[in-house]
Design a protein around this motif. Structure first.
Motif, PDB file in Angstrom:
ATOM      1  N   VAL A 118       0.726  -1.193   0.118  1.00 58.82           N
ATOM      2  CA  VAL A 118      -0.094  -0.106   0.010  1.00 58.82           C
ATOM      3  C   VAL A 118       0.798   1.504  -0.099  1.00 58.82           C
ATOM      4  O   VAL A 118       0.532   2.346  -0.623  1.00 58.82           O
ATOM      5  N   ARG A 119       1.942   1.300   0.756  1.00 57.48           N
ATOM      6  CA  ARG A 119       2.903   2.394   0.839  1.00 57.48           C
ATOM      7  C   ARG A 119       3.558   2.454  -0.447  1.00 57.48           C
ATOM      8  O   ARG A 119       3.689   3.680  -1.062  1.00 57.48           O
ATOM      9  N   THR A 120       3.848   1.308  -0.965  1.00 56.18           N
ATOM     10  CA  THR A 120       4.642   1.627  -2.437  1.00 56.18           C
ATOM     11  C   THR A 120       3.492   2.072  -3.435  1.00 56.18           C
ATOM     12  O   THR A 120       4.111   3.173  -4.450  1.00 56.18           O
ATOM     13  N   VAL A 121       2.339   1.614  -3.739  1.00 51.09           N
ATOM     14  CA  VAL A 121       1.716   1.896  -4.945  1.00 51.09           C
ATOM     15  C   VAL A 121       1.157   3.403  -4.690  1.00 51.09           C
ATOM     16  O   VAL A 121       1.398   4.238  -5.782  1.00 51.09           O
ATOM     17  N   ILE A 122       0.589   3.812  -3.255  1.00 55.21           N
ATOM     18  CA  ILE A 122       0.310   5.022  -3.005  1.00 55.21           C
ATOM     19  C   ILE A 122       1.246   6.057  -3.206  1.00 55.21           C
ATOM     20  O   ILE A 122       1.101   7.313  -3.710  1.00 55.21           O
ATOM     21  N   GLY A 123       2.341   5.672  -2.816  1.00 55.02           N
ATOM     22  CA  GLY A 123       3.762   6.711  -2.808  1.00 55.02           C
ATOM     23  C   GLY A 123       4.093   6.868  -4.138  1.00 55.02           C
ATOM     24  O   GLY A 123       4.993   7.783  -4.637  1.00 55.02           O
ATOM     25  N   SER A 124       3.623   6.121  -5.147  1.00 54.17           N
ATOM     26  CA  SER A 124       4.313   6.287  -6.373  1.00 54.17           C
ATOM     27  C   SER A 124       3.191   7.220  -7.263  1.00 54.17           C
ATOM     28  O   SER A 124       3.361   7.537  -8.458  1.00 54.17           O
ATOM     29  N   LEU A 125       2.024   7.598  -6.744  1.00 58.00           N
ATOM     30  CA  LEU A 125       1.174   8.488  -7.259  1.00 58.00           C
ATOM     31  C   LEU A 125       0.946   9.947  -6.569  1.00 58.00           C
ATOM     32  O   LEU A 125       1.235  10.029  -5.373  1.00 58.00           O
ATOM     33  N   ASP A 126       0.359  11.029  -7.349  1.00 51.04           N
ATOM     34  CA  ASP A 126       0.025  11.929  -6.687  1.00 51.04           C
ATOM     35  C   ASP A 126      -1.169  12.118  -6.112  1.00 51.04           C
ATOM     36  O   ASP A 126      -1.824  11.004  -6.101  1.00 51.04           O
ATOM     37  N   LEU A 127      -1.508  13.030  -5.107  1.00 47.29           N
ATOM     38  CA  LEU A 127      -2.715  12.995  -4.469  1.00 47.29           C
ATOM     39  C   LEU A 127      -3.835  12.977  -5.315  1.00 47.29           C
ATOM     40  O   LEU A 127      -4.721  12.222  -4.786  1.00 47.29           O
ATOM     41  N   ASP A 128      -3.844  13.880  -6.470  1.00 48.93           N
ATOM     42  CA  ASP A 128      -5.279  13.709  -6.972  1.00 48.93           C
ATOM     43  C   ASP A 128      -5.620  12.242  -7.717  1.00 48.93           C
ATOM     44  O   ASP A 128      -6.719  11.955  -7.765  1.00 48.93           O
ATOM     45  N   GLU A 129      -4.375  11.850  -7.996  1.00 53.88           N
ATOM     46  CA  GLU A 129      -4.570  10.310  -8.729  1.00 53.88           C
ATOM     47  C   GLU A 129      -4.917   9.619  -7.681  1.00 53.88           C
ATOM     48  O   GLU A 129      -5.628   8.501  -7.975  1.00 53.88           O
ATOM     49  N   VAL A 130      -4.242   9.562  -6.438  1.00 59.88           N
ATOM     50  CA  VAL A 130      -4.755   8.684  -5.340  1.00 59.88           C
ATOM     51  C   VAL A 130      -6.278   8.612  -5.222  1.00 59.88           C
ATOM     52  O   VAL A 130      -6.732   7.767  -4.852  1.00 59.88           O
ATOM     53  N   LEU A 131      -6.712   9.777  -5.114  1.00 61.26           N
ATOM     54  CA  LEU A 131      -8.228  10.194  -4.744  1.00 61.26           C
ATOM     55  C   LEU A 131      -9.262   9.902  -5.940  1.00 61.26           C
ATOM     56  O   LEU A 131     -10.203   9.362  -5.535  1.00 61.26           O
ATOM     57  N   SER A 132      -8.569   9.925  -6.985  1.00 66.28           N
ATOM     58  CA  SER A 132      -9.518   9.454  -8.130  1.00 66.28           C
ATOM     59  C   SER A 132      -9.421   8.157  -8.964  1.00 66.28           C
ATOM     60  O   SER A 132     -10.179   7.806  -9.513  1.00 66.28           O
ATOM     61  N   ASN A 133      -8.277   7.360  -8.690  1.00 65.32           N
ATOM     62  CA  ASN A 133      -8.088   6.319  -9.239  1.00 65.32           C
ATOM     63  C   ASN A 133      -7.916   5.266  -8.154  1.00 65.32           C
ATOM     64  O   ASN A 133      -7.135   4.142  -8.102  1.00 65.32           O
ATOM     65  N   ARG A 134      -8.887   5.082  -7.271  1.00 61.19           N
ATOM     66  CA  ARG A 134      -8.973   3.986  -6.323  1.00 61.19           C
ATOM     67  C   ARG A 134      -8.975   2.618  -6.867  1.00 61.19           C
ATOM     68  O   ARG A 134      -8.441   1.785  -6.365  1.00 61.19           O
ATOM     69  N   ASP A 135      -9.804   2.584  -8.062  1.00 60.63           N
ATOM     70  CA  ASP A 135      -9.921   1.284  -8.651  1.00 60.63           C
ATOM     71  C   ASP A 135      -8.499   0.573  -9.296  1.00 60.63           C
ATOM     72  O   ASP A 135      -8.402  -0.463  -9.154  1.00 60.63           O
ATOM     73  N   ASP A 136      -7.893   1.448  -9.765  1.00 59.14           N
ATOM     74  CA  ASP A 136      -6.665   1.264 -10.312  1.00 59.14           C
ATOM     75  C   ASP A 136      -5.608   0.714  -9.159  1.00 59.14           C
ATOM     76  O   ASP A 136      -4.842  -0.212  -9.274  1.00 59.14           O
ATOM     77  N   ILE A 137      -5.575   1.397  -8.213  1.00 60.55           N
ATOM     78  CA  ILE A 137      -4.860   1.142  -6.887  1.00 60.55           C
ATOM     79  C   ILE A 137      -5.357  -0.461  -6.268  1.00 60.55           C
ATOM     80  O   ILE A 137      -4.251  -1.017  -5.949  1.00 60.55           O
ATOM     81  N   ASN A 138      -6.402  -0.567  -6.417  1.00 60.34           N
ATOM     82  CA  ASN A 138      -6.861  -1.981  -5.709  1.00 60.34           C
ATOM     83  C   ASN A 138      -6.529  -3.102  -6.729  1.00 60.34           C
ATOM     84  O   ASN A 138      -5.925  -4.027  -6.333  1.00 60.34           O
ATOM     85  N   GLU A 139      -6.517  -2.646  -8.109  1.00 59.59           N
ATOM     86  CA  GLU A 139      -5.949  -3.742  -8.928  1.00 59.59           C
ATOM     87  C   GLU A 139      -4.485  -3.940  -8.855  1.00 59.59           C
ATOM     88  O   GLU A 139      -4.159  -5.002  -9.005  1.00 59.59           O
ATOM     89  N   ARG A 140      -3.832  -2.741  -8.631  1.00 65.84           N
ATOM     90  CA  ARG A 140      -2.299  -3.021  -8.586  1.00 65.84           C
ATOM     91  C   ARG A 140      -1.892  -3.953  -7.342  1.00 65.84           C
ATOM     92  O   ARG A 140      -1.057  -4.954  -7.225  1.00 65.84           O
TER      93      ARG A 140
END
Length: 318
Positions: A118-140
């Motif tokens: 979780v730290r690795t995936v979220i740390g590689s994204l900007d805040l706007d991407e983290v808030l708007s691309n939750r499905d992509d984060i779950n898939e990764r």
């Protein structure tokens, strides 16, 4: 007395042997069997018998899908925004022996592995991407964690981010940005509505002008047609009067005189500066003239009827 104690001891030993030998595995579970401390086999749901004092149950593994809570943690995004997040994972043991002997404390291992990813995936994204691309984060997260837990005999079926909480100042800034964006959209919609209204109003005025012009054109055409017919009638009357004059009919001459007389008298009567109307003394002359015009018109009408009858009798003569 001693014999009774011996029998009682045998009964107790038999009961102990029975419980250590007979194993009933419930549905949804699998037990590993160890012989002198070494894994030998896995018991499936049902009734099984073990060798007393040699075999024993090593691990009781739950083979049903389980829900694993991933603790909350602070994560720093790529644009240095701190976000508090937690998650939930759905796991299922597919290989009881691997889950029992390949890793110690399976649930803790999966939980720590999930927190790290979780730290690795979220740390590689900007805040706007983290808030708007939750499905992509779950898939990764699902793809990475499932691949890492395969050697442990575990299948990760789903990973979901539960909460994403930015700091209070960022949340307030996001609220102001959202308000400004909504106001902007409202102004754009209002402007578009006014534009559409102006276009429709201009289109309506255009259609009205076109219809009005067509009406004027139709009226002008009808007026011209009326004037043409009036001129034709006047020309026909003039022709008939001229023919009458050529034949020596005095009443035809009176026609032109009476016509001018009546027009002059009409102008005199409708003049806005005329307050007193003086009628000529010889009104009988005007009446006689009008009567002469009527006689002339009657004669012309009789002549036209005679011509019509003569033209209609020509085919019979032939």
């Amino acid at each position: 007395m001693g014999f009774e104690l011996f029998v009682a001891g045998l009964v107790v030993l038999a009961i102990i042997l029975m419980f250590s030998t007979v194993k009933v595995i419930p549905q949804g579970f699998e037990f590993t069997v160890e012989r002198f401390g070494r894994y030998t086999k896995t018991l499936k749901p049902g009734l099984h018998f073990l060798i007393p004092f040699v075999d024993r149950v090593g691990h009781r593994m739950n083979m049903m899908e389980q829900v694993l809570d991933i603790p909350s943690q602070e994560v720093i995004t790529r644009d240095n925004a701190q976000v508090s997040t937690d998650a939930i994972a759905f796991i299922q043991v597919m290989d009881a022996a691997a889950a029992a002997y390949e890793v110690h404390n399976l649930t803790r291992a999966i939980s720590n592995l999930s927190m790290t990813n979780v730290r690795t995936v979220i740390g590689s994204l900007d805040l706007d991407e983290v808030l708007s691309n939750r499905d992509d984060i779950n898939e990764r997260l699902l793809r990475v964690i499932d691949a890492a837990t395969q050697p442990w005999g575990v299948k990760v079926t789903r990973v979901e981010i539960k909460d994403l909480e930015p700091p209070a100042d960022i949340t307030e800034a996001m609220a102001r940005q959202m308000k400004a964006e909504r106001l902007k959209r409202a102004e754009i919609l209002t402007a578009e509505g006014e534009k559409q209204s102006a276009v429709l109003r201009a289109e309506g005025e255009k259609q009205s002008a076109i219809l009005e012009a067509e009406g004027r054109r139709e009226a002008a055409f009808r007026d011209a047609e009326a004037r043409e017919r009036e001129a034709q009638a006047e020309a026909e009357a003039t022709r008939m009067v001229s023919e009458a004059i050529s034949k020596g009919d005095v009443q035809a001459i009176n026609y032109f005189v009476a016509q001018d007389y009546v027009k002059a008298f009409e102008k005199l009567a409708i003049s806005p500066q005329q307050k007193t109307l003086i009628l000529p003394a010889d009104m009988s002359a005007l009446v006689g003239t009008i009567a002469g015009i009527g006689t002339l018109a009657k004669e012309a009408l009789d002549g036209n009827k005679a011509n019509t009858r003569s033209r209609g009798s020509v085919p019979d003569a032939s």
